[in-house]
Design a protein around this motif. Structure first.
Motif, PDB file in Angstrom:
ATOM      1  N   ASN A 108     -14.835  -0.409  17.669  1.00  0.00           N
ATOM      2  CA  ASN A 108     -15.635   0.056  16.532  1.00  0.00           C
ATOM      3  C   ASN A 108     -16.131   1.497  16.683  1.00  0.00           C
ATOM      4  OD1 ASN A 108     -15.261  -2.229  14.989  1.00  0.00           O
ATOM      5  ND2 ASN A 108     -17.041  -3.247  15.837  1.00  0.00           N
ATOM      6  N   HIS A 109     -15.554   2.229  17.621  1.00  0.00           N
ATOM      7  CA  HIS A 109     -15.810   3.662  17.702  1.00  0.00           C
ATOM      8  C   HIS A 109     -14.811   4.352  16.780  1.00  0.00           C
ATOM      9  CE1 HIS A 109     -18.687   4.006  21.178  1.00  0.00           C
ATOM     10  NE2 HIS A 109     -18.364   2.733  21.210  1.00  0.00           N
ATOM     11  N   TYR A 110     -14.788   5.683  16.793  1.00  0.00           N
ATOM     12  CA  TYR A 110     -13.946   6.425  15.856  1.00  0.00           C
ATOM     13  C   TYR A 110     -13.036   7.405  16.570  1.00  0.00           C
ATOM     14  CZ  TYR A 110     -16.923   4.447  12.311  1.00  0.00           C
ATOM     15  OH  TYR A 110     -17.582   3.545  11.513  1.00  0.00           O
ATOM     16  N   LEU A 111     -11.945   7.745  15.890  1.00  0.00           N
ATOM     17  CA  LEU A 111     -11.045   8.783  16.350  1.00  0.00           C
ATOM     18  C   LEU A 111     -11.719  10.120  16.042  1.00  0.00           C
ATOM     19  CD1 LEU A 111      -7.259   9.082  15.735  1.00  0.00           C
ATOM     20  CD2 LEU A 111      -8.771  10.901  14.966  1.00  0.00           C
ATOM     21  N   LEU A 132       0.827  -1.203   0.000  1.00  0.00           N
ATOM     22  CA  LEU A 132       0.000   0.000   0.000  1.00  0.00           C
ATOM     23  C   LEU A 132       0.864   1.257   0.000  1.00  0.00           C
ATOM     24  CD1 LEU A 132      -2.558  -1.251   2.641  1.00  0.00           C
ATOM     25  CD2 LEU A 132      -3.058  -0.788   0.242  1.00  0.00           C
ATOM     26  N   SER A 133       0.359   2.303  -0.605  1.00  0.00           N
ATOM     27  CA  SER A 133       1.045   3.596  -0.618  1.00  0.00           C
ATOM     28  C   SER A 133       0.959   4.241   0.764  1.00  0.00           C
ATOM     29  CB  SER A 133       0.384   4.518  -1.648  1.00  0.00           C
ATOM     30  OG  SER A 133       0.865   5.840  -1.505  1.00  0.00           O
ATOM     31  N   ASN A 134       1.970   5.029   1.107  1.00  0.00           N
ATOM     32  CA  ASN A 134       1.899   5.750   2.385  1.00  0.00           C
ATOM     33  C   ASN A 134       1.246   7.122   2.212  1.00  0.00           C
ATOM     34  OD1 ASN A 134       3.993   7.102   1.115  1.00  0.00           O
ATOM     35  ND2 ASN A 134       5.364   7.058   2.884  1.00  0.00           N
ATOM     36  N   ASN A 135       0.530   7.297   1.094  1.00  0.00           N
ATOM     37  CA  ASN A 135      -0.262   8.497   0.845  1.00  0.00           C
ATOM     38  C   ASN A 135      -1.700   8.097   0.547  1.00  0.00           C
ATOM     39  OD1 ASN A 135       1.733  10.784   0.825  1.00  0.00           O
ATOM     40  ND2 ASN A 135       2.686   9.422  -0.660  1.00  0.00           N
ATOM     41  N   ILE A 136      -2.635   8.662   1.280  1.00  0.00           N
ATOM     42  CA  ILE A 136      -4.069   8.479   1.009  1.00  0.00           C
ATOM     43  C   ILE A 136      -4.635   9.885   0.885  1.00  0.00           C
ATOM     44  CG2 ILE A 136      -6.268   7.559   1.819  1.00  0.00           C
ATOM     45  CD1 ILE A 136      -4.670   5.504   3.483  1.00  0.00           C
ATOM     46  N   THR A 137      -4.987  10.264  -0.338  1.00  0.00           N
ATOM     47  CA  THR A 137      -5.365  11.652  -0.596  1.00  0.00           C
ATOM     48  C   THR A 137      -6.852  11.924  -0.419  1.00  0.00           C
ATOM     49  OG1 THR A 137      -5.549  11.172  -2.948  1.00  0.00           O
ATOM     50  CG2 THR A 137      -3.431  12.009  -2.167  1.00  0.00           C
ATOM     51  N   GLU A 138      -7.684  10.885  -0.489  1.00  0.00           N
ATOM     52  CA  GLU A 138      -9.125  11.082  -0.281  1.00  0.00           C
ATOM     53  C   GLU A 138      -9.428  10.987   1.203  1.00  0.00           C
ATOM     54  OE1 GLU A 138     -11.863   9.159  -2.817  1.00  0.00           O
ATOM     55  OE2 GLU A 138     -10.457   9.115  -4.492  1.00  0.00           O
ATOM     56  N   GLY A 139     -10.311  11.863   1.684  1.00  0.00           N
ATOM     57  CA  GLY A 139     -10.638  11.913   3.105  1.00  0.00           C
ATOM     58  C   GLY A 139     -11.153  10.594   3.643  1.00  0.00           C
ATOM     59  N   PHE A 140     -10.797  10.302   4.882  1.00  0.00           N
ATOM     60  CA  PHE A 140     -11.258   9.081   5.546  1.00  0.00           C
ATOM     61  C   PHE A 140     -11.431   9.339   7.037  1.00  0.00           C
ATOM     62  CE2 PHE A 140      -6.600   8.825   5.461  1.00  0.00           C
ATOM     63  CZ  PHE A 140      -6.288   8.497   6.772  1.00  0.00           C
ATOM     64  N   ALA A 141     -12.119   8.414   7.686  1.00  0.00           N
ATOM     65  CA  ALA A 141     -12.235   8.398   9.144  1.00  0.00           C
ATOM     66  C   ALA A 141     -11.327   7.292   9.658  1.00  0.00           C
ATOM     67  CB  ALA A 141     -13.680   8.149   9.566  1.00  0.00           C
ATOM     68  N   VAL A 142     -11.047   7.291  10.948  1.00  0.00           N
ATOM     69  CA  VAL A 142     -10.258   6.229  11.563  1.00  0.00           C
ATOM     70  C   VAL A 142     -11.134   5.522  12.585  1.00  0.00           C
ATOM     71  CG1 VAL A 142      -8.294   5.704  13.058  1.00  0.00           C
ATOM     72  CG2 VAL A 142      -8.034   7.351  11.199  1.00  0.00           C
ATOM     73  N   LYS A 156      -3.785  -1.196  23.902  1.00  0.00           N
ATOM     74  CA  LYS A 156      -3.407  -1.099  22.494  1.00  0.00           C
ATOM     75  C   LYS A 156      -4.656  -1.211  21.620  1.00  0.00           C
ATOM     76  CE  LYS A 156      -0.532  -3.123  18.921  1.00  0.00           C
ATOM     77  NZ  LYS A 156       0.432  -4.168  18.571  1.00  0.00           N
ATOM     78  N   VAL A 157      -4.690  -0.402  20.539  1.00  0.00           N
ATOM     79  CA  VAL A 157      -5.810  -0.455  19.603  1.00  0.00           C
ATOM     80  C   VAL A 157      -5.276  -0.551  18.179  1.00  0.00           C
ATOM     81  CG1 VAL A 157      -7.423   0.814  21.093  1.00  0.00           C
ATOM     82  CG2 VAL A 157      -6.007   2.072  19.435  1.00  0.00           C
ATOM     83  N   THR A 158      -6.142  -0.993  17.289  1.00  0.00           N
ATOM     84  CA  THR A 158      -5.868  -1.005  15.861  1.00  0.00           C
ATOM     85  C   THR A 158      -6.593   0.176  15.251  1.00  0.00           C
ATOM     86  OG1 THR A 158      -5.672  -3.414  15.860  1.00  0.00           O
ATOM     87  CG2 THR A 158      -6.107  -2.352  13.730  1.00  0.00           C
ATOM     88  N   LEU A 159      -5.889   0.939  14.424  1.00  0.00           N
ATOM     89  CA  LEU A 159      -6.478   2.093  13.743  1.00  0.00           C
ATOM     90  C   LEU A 159      -6.778   1.680  12.305  1.00  0.00           C
ATOM     91  CD1 LEU A 159      -4.056   4.887  15.024  1.00  0.00           C
ATOM     92  CD2 LEU A 159      -6.220   4.130  16.017  1.00  0.00           C
ATOM     93  N   VAL A 160      -8.049   1.832  11.892  1.00  0.00           N
ATOM     94  CA  VAL A 160      -8.500   1.332  10.594  1.00  0.00           C
ATOM     95  C   VAL A 160      -8.999   2.485   9.735  1.00  0.00           C
ATOM     96  CG1 VAL A 160     -10.097  -0.249   9.443  1.00  0.00           C
ATOM     97  CG2 VAL A 160      -9.155  -0.846  11.679  1.00  0.00           C
ATOM     98  N   VAL A 161      -8.555   2.525   8.484  1.00  0.00           N
ATOM     99  CA  VAL A 161      -8.995   3.518   7.515  1.00  0.00           C
ATOM    100  C   VAL A 161     -10.413   3.156   7.053  1.00  0.00           C
ATOM    101  CG1 VAL A 161      -8.589   4.484   5.206  1.00  0.00           C
ATOM    102  CG2 VAL A 161      -6.660   4.008   6.739  1.00  0.00           C
ATOM    103  N   VAL A 162     -11.349   4.100   7.199  1.00  0.00           N
ATOM    104  CA  VAL A 162     -12.750   3.865   6.813  1.00  0.00           C
ATOM    105  C   VAL A 162     -13.208   5.011   5.913  1.00  0.00           C
ATOM    106  CG1 VAL A 162     -15.103   3.578   7.693  1.00  0.00           C
ATOM    107  CG2 VAL A 162     -13.179   2.688   8.998  1.00  0.00           C
TER     108      VAL A 162
END
Length: 193
Positions: free
Chosen positions: A48-51, A26-36, A179-185
Protein backbone atom coordinates in the motif's frame (compact mmCIF):
# COMPACT_ATOMS: atom_id res chain seq x y z
CA UNK A 1 -4.25 -32.63 5.48
CA UNK A 2 -7.50 -30.68 5.44
CA UNK A 3 -10.77 -32.60 5.45
CA UNK A 4 -13.08 -32.13 2.44
CA UNK A 5 -15.60 -30.19 4.56
CA UNK A 6 -12.86 -27.78 5.68
CA UNK A 7 -11.70 -27.29 2.08
CA UNK A 8 -15.29 -26.64 0.97
CA UNK A 9 -15.78 -24.07 3.75
CA UNK A 10 -12.47 -22.34 2.90
CA UNK A 11 -13.47 -22.22 -0.77
CA UNK A 12 -16.88 -20.77 0.09
CA UNK A 13 -15.32 -18.06 2.28
CA UNK A 14 -12.82 -17.16 -0.45
CA UNK A 15 -15.63 -17.00 -3.02
CA UNK A 16 -17.71 -14.63 -0.89
CA UNK A 17 -14.75 -12.29 -0.32
CA UNK A 18 -13.71 -11.96 -3.98
CA UNK A 19 -14.96 -8.89 -5.84
CA UNK A 20 -17.01 -9.10 -9.02
CA UNK A 21 -14.68 -8.35 -11.92
CA UNK A 22 -16.37 -6.25 -14.65
CA UNK A 23 -16.49 -7.92 -18.05
CA UNK A 24 -15.55 -4.87 -20.13
CA UNK A 25 -12.07 -4.43 -21.59
CA UNK A 26 -10.03 -1.48 -20.37
CA UNK A 27 -8.27 0.93 -22.71
CA UNK A 28 -4.48 0.89 -22.79
CA UNK A 29 -4.58 4.71 -22.60
CA UNK A 30 -5.23 6.61 -19.36
CA UNK A 31 -4.97 10.32 -20.05
CA UNK A 32 -5.80 11.72 -16.60
CA UNK A 33 -2.94 11.76 -14.11
CA UNK A 34 -2.73 8.96 -11.56
CA UNK A 35 -0.45 7.50 -8.91
CA UNK A 36 0.64 3.86 -8.74
CA UNK A 37 0.04 1.99 -5.50
CA UNK A 38 2.24 -1.03 -4.75
CA UNK A 39 0.54 -4.10 -3.28
CA UNK A 40 1.89 -7.30 -1.78
CA UNK A 41 0.48 -8.06 1.67
CA UNK A 42 3.31 -10.53 2.35
CA UNK A 43 5.81 -7.63 2.32
CA UNK A 44 4.34 -4.99 4.70
CA UNK A 45 7.28 -2.59 4.18
CA UNK A 46 6.00 -1.92 0.63
CA UNK A 47 2.32 -2.96 0.77
CA UNK A 48 0.00 0.00 0.00
CA UNK A 49 2.95 2.33 -0.53
CA UNK A 50 3.43 4.19 -3.82
CA UNK A 51 5.75 4.25 -6.79
CA UNK A 52 7.88 7.39 -6.40
CA UNK A 53 10.34 8.97 -8.80
CA UNK A 54 13.88 10.14 -8.12
CA UNK A 55 15.91 12.33 -10.47
CA UNK A 56 19.00 10.25 -11.21
CA UNK A 57 20.70 12.62 -13.61
CA UNK A 58 20.63 12.96 -17.36
CA UNK A 59 16.85 13.29 -17.33
CA UNK A 60 16.29 9.76 -16.02
CA UNK A 61 13.79 9.19 -13.22
CA UNK A 62 14.47 6.10 -11.15
CA UNK A 63 11.57 4.40 -9.44
CA UNK A 64 11.47 3.66 -5.73
CA UNK A 65 8.81 2.64 -3.22
CA UNK A 66 7.59 5.51 -1.02
CA UNK A 67 8.64 7.17 1.17
CA UNK A 68 11.88 7.21 -0.89
CA UNK A 69 11.93 9.59 -3.82
CA UNK A 70 9.31 12.16 -4.81
CA UNK A 71 5.63 11.38 -4.96
CA UNK A 72 3.78 11.75 -8.24
CA UNK A 73 0.16 11.50 -9.29
CA UNK A 74 0.87 12.83 -12.78
CA UNK A 75 1.52 9.45 -14.44
CA UNK A 76 -0.42 8.56 -17.60
CA UNK A 77 -0.64 5.44 -19.73
CA UNK A 78 0.08 5.90 -23.44
CA UNK A 79 -0.39 2.80 -25.60
CA UNK A 80 0.27 0.74 -22.46
CA UNK A 81 3.46 2.59 -21.52
CA UNK A 82 3.67 4.32 -18.13
CA UNK A 83 4.50 7.94 -18.98
CA UNK A 84 5.41 11.15 -17.20
CA UNK A 85 3.93 13.79 -19.54
CA UNK A 86 6.85 16.17 -19.25
CA UNK A 87 8.63 17.93 -22.08
CA UNK A 88 10.11 15.69 -23.32
CA UNK A 89 8.03 12.79 -21.91
CA UNK A 90 9.68 10.15 -19.72
CA UNK A 91 8.56 6.55 -20.30
CA UNK A 92 8.94 3.43 -18.19
CA UNK A 93 11.66 1.22 -19.63
CA UNK A 94 13.36 -2.00 -18.62
CA UNK A 95 17.02 -1.70 -19.46
CA UNK A 96 19.65 -1.20 -16.85
CA UNK A 97 21.66 -2.69 -14.05
CA UNK A 98 20.98 -6.29 -15.07
CA UNK A 99 21.81 -8.65 -12.21
CA UNK A 100 22.85 -12.21 -13.08
CA UNK A 101 22.41 -13.47 -9.51
CA UNK A 102 18.62 -13.02 -9.51
CA UNK A 103 18.03 -12.49 -13.27
CA UNK A 104 16.41 -9.07 -12.80
CA UNK A 105 16.69 -5.79 -14.69
CA UNK A 106 15.92 -2.30 -13.42
CA UNK A 107 12.72 -0.50 -14.48
CA UNK A 108 13.09 3.28 -14.66
CA UNK A 109 11.80 6.25 -16.69
CA UNK A 110 13.72 8.00 -19.44
CA UNK A 111 13.26 10.08 -22.57
CA UNK A 112 15.64 7.77 -24.46
CA UNK A 113 14.39 4.94 -26.67
CA UNK A 114 15.27 2.06 -24.32
CA UNK A 115 12.99 -1.04 -24.43
CA UNK A 116 9.67 0.10 -22.96
CA UNK A 117 7.68 -1.67 -20.29
CA UNK A 118 4.28 -2.25 -21.89
CA UNK A 119 1.38 -2.75 -19.49
CA UNK A 120 -2.19 -3.89 -19.92
CA UNK A 121 -4.79 -2.39 -17.57
CA UNK A 122 -6.88 -5.18 -16.03
CA UNK A 123 -9.44 -5.39 -13.25
CA UNK A 124 -8.42 -6.99 -9.97
CA UNK A 125 -9.57 -7.21 -6.36
CA UNK A 126 -7.98 -5.18 -3.58
CA UNK A 127 -6.47 -7.75 -1.16
CA UNK A 128 -7.48 -5.66 1.88
CA UNK A 129 -10.96 -4.42 0.96
CA UNK A 130 -12.08 -6.65 -1.94
CA UNK A 131 -12.94 -3.50 -3.89
CA UNK A 132 -12.53 -3.64 -7.66
CA UNK A 133 -9.34 -1.91 -8.76
CA UNK A 134 -7.45 -1.28 -11.99
CA UNK A 135 -4.09 -3.02 -12.08
CA UNK A 136 -1.22 -2.70 -14.53
CA UNK A 137 -0.25 -6.18 -15.71
CA UNK A 138 3.05 -6.36 -17.57
CA UNK A 139 2.24 -7.33 -21.15
CA UNK A 140 5.68 -7.22 -22.75
CA UNK A 141 9.17 -5.84 -22.70
CA UNK A 142 8.74 -3.69 -25.83
CA UNK A 143 8.91 -6.11 -28.77
CA UNK A 144 11.67 -8.18 -27.18
CA UNK A 145 9.77 -10.44 -24.76
CA UNK A 146 6.20 -11.25 -23.78
CA UNK A 147 5.08 -11.07 -20.17
CA UNK A 148 7.33 -11.29 -17.19
CA UNK A 149 6.85 -9.74 -13.78
CA UNK A 150 7.54 -6.48 -11.99
CA UNK A 151 8.69 -6.61 -8.40
CA UNK A 152 10.75 -4.77 -5.85
CA UNK A 153 14.12 -5.48 -4.31
CA UNK A 154 16.02 -3.84 -1.44
CA UNK A 155 18.65 -1.34 -2.55
CA UNK A 156 20.70 0.46 0.15
CA UNK A 157 17.81 0.38 2.62
CA UNK A 158 15.13 1.38 0.08
CA UNK A 159 13.22 -0.59 -2.57
CA UNK A 160 13.61 -0.19 -6.33
CA UNK A 161 11.56 -1.71 -9.14
CA UNK A 162 12.89 -4.66 -11.13
CA UNK A 163 11.69 -6.82 -14.03
CA UNK A 164 12.18 -10.55 -14.26
CA UNK A 165 11.18 -12.89 -17.10
CA UNK A 166 8.29 -15.31 -16.64
CA UNK A 167 9.39 -18.54 -14.96
CA UNK A 168 12.58 -17.09 -13.46
CA UNK A 169 13.87 -19.27 -10.61
CA UNK A 170 17.08 -17.35 -9.84
CA UNK A 171 17.16 -15.95 -6.30
CA UNK A 172 19.46 -13.70 -4.28
CA UNK A 173 18.93 -14.23 -0.53
CA UNK A 174 20.84 -11.02 0.23
CA UNK A 175 18.52 -8.89 -1.93
CA UNK A 176 15.29 -10.87 -2.37
CA UNK A 177 13.08 -9.82 -5.28
CA UNK A 178 9.35 -9.82 -4.49
CA UNK A 179 6.57 -9.64 -7.09
CA UNK A 180 4.15 -6.74 -6.61
CA UNK A 181 0.84 -5.60 -8.05
CA UNK A 182 0.79 -2.10 -9.53
CA UNK A 183 -2.56 -0.35 -9.01
CA UNK A 184 -3.87 2.80 -10.70
CA UNK A 185 -4.99 5.30 -8.02
CA UNK A 186 -6.61 8.66 -8.68
CA UNK A 187 -4.88 11.67 -7.07
CA UNK A 188 -7.91 12.19 -4.80
CA UNK A 189 -7.59 8.65 -3.41
CA UNK A 190 -3.87 8.84 -2.63
CA UNK A 191 -3.11 8.53 1.07
CA UNK A 192 0.08 8.51 3.07
CA UNK A 193 2.44 10.00 0.51
Amino acid sequence: MLKPATLLLASAIAATRACDIPSDTLSNNITEGFAVQVQNASLPVVHNHYLNIWDWGGGDQHLFVSPSGNSTSALTLVDGVLTLPWDPPRRAVINGEYEVKDNTTKMFMTERGDPRAVFEPVYGCNPDTDAVQIELALKSLDTLAEGGNIGVRPFNGIYDFRYTPEGNTAYDPDRPWTKVTLVVVSPEAVTGL
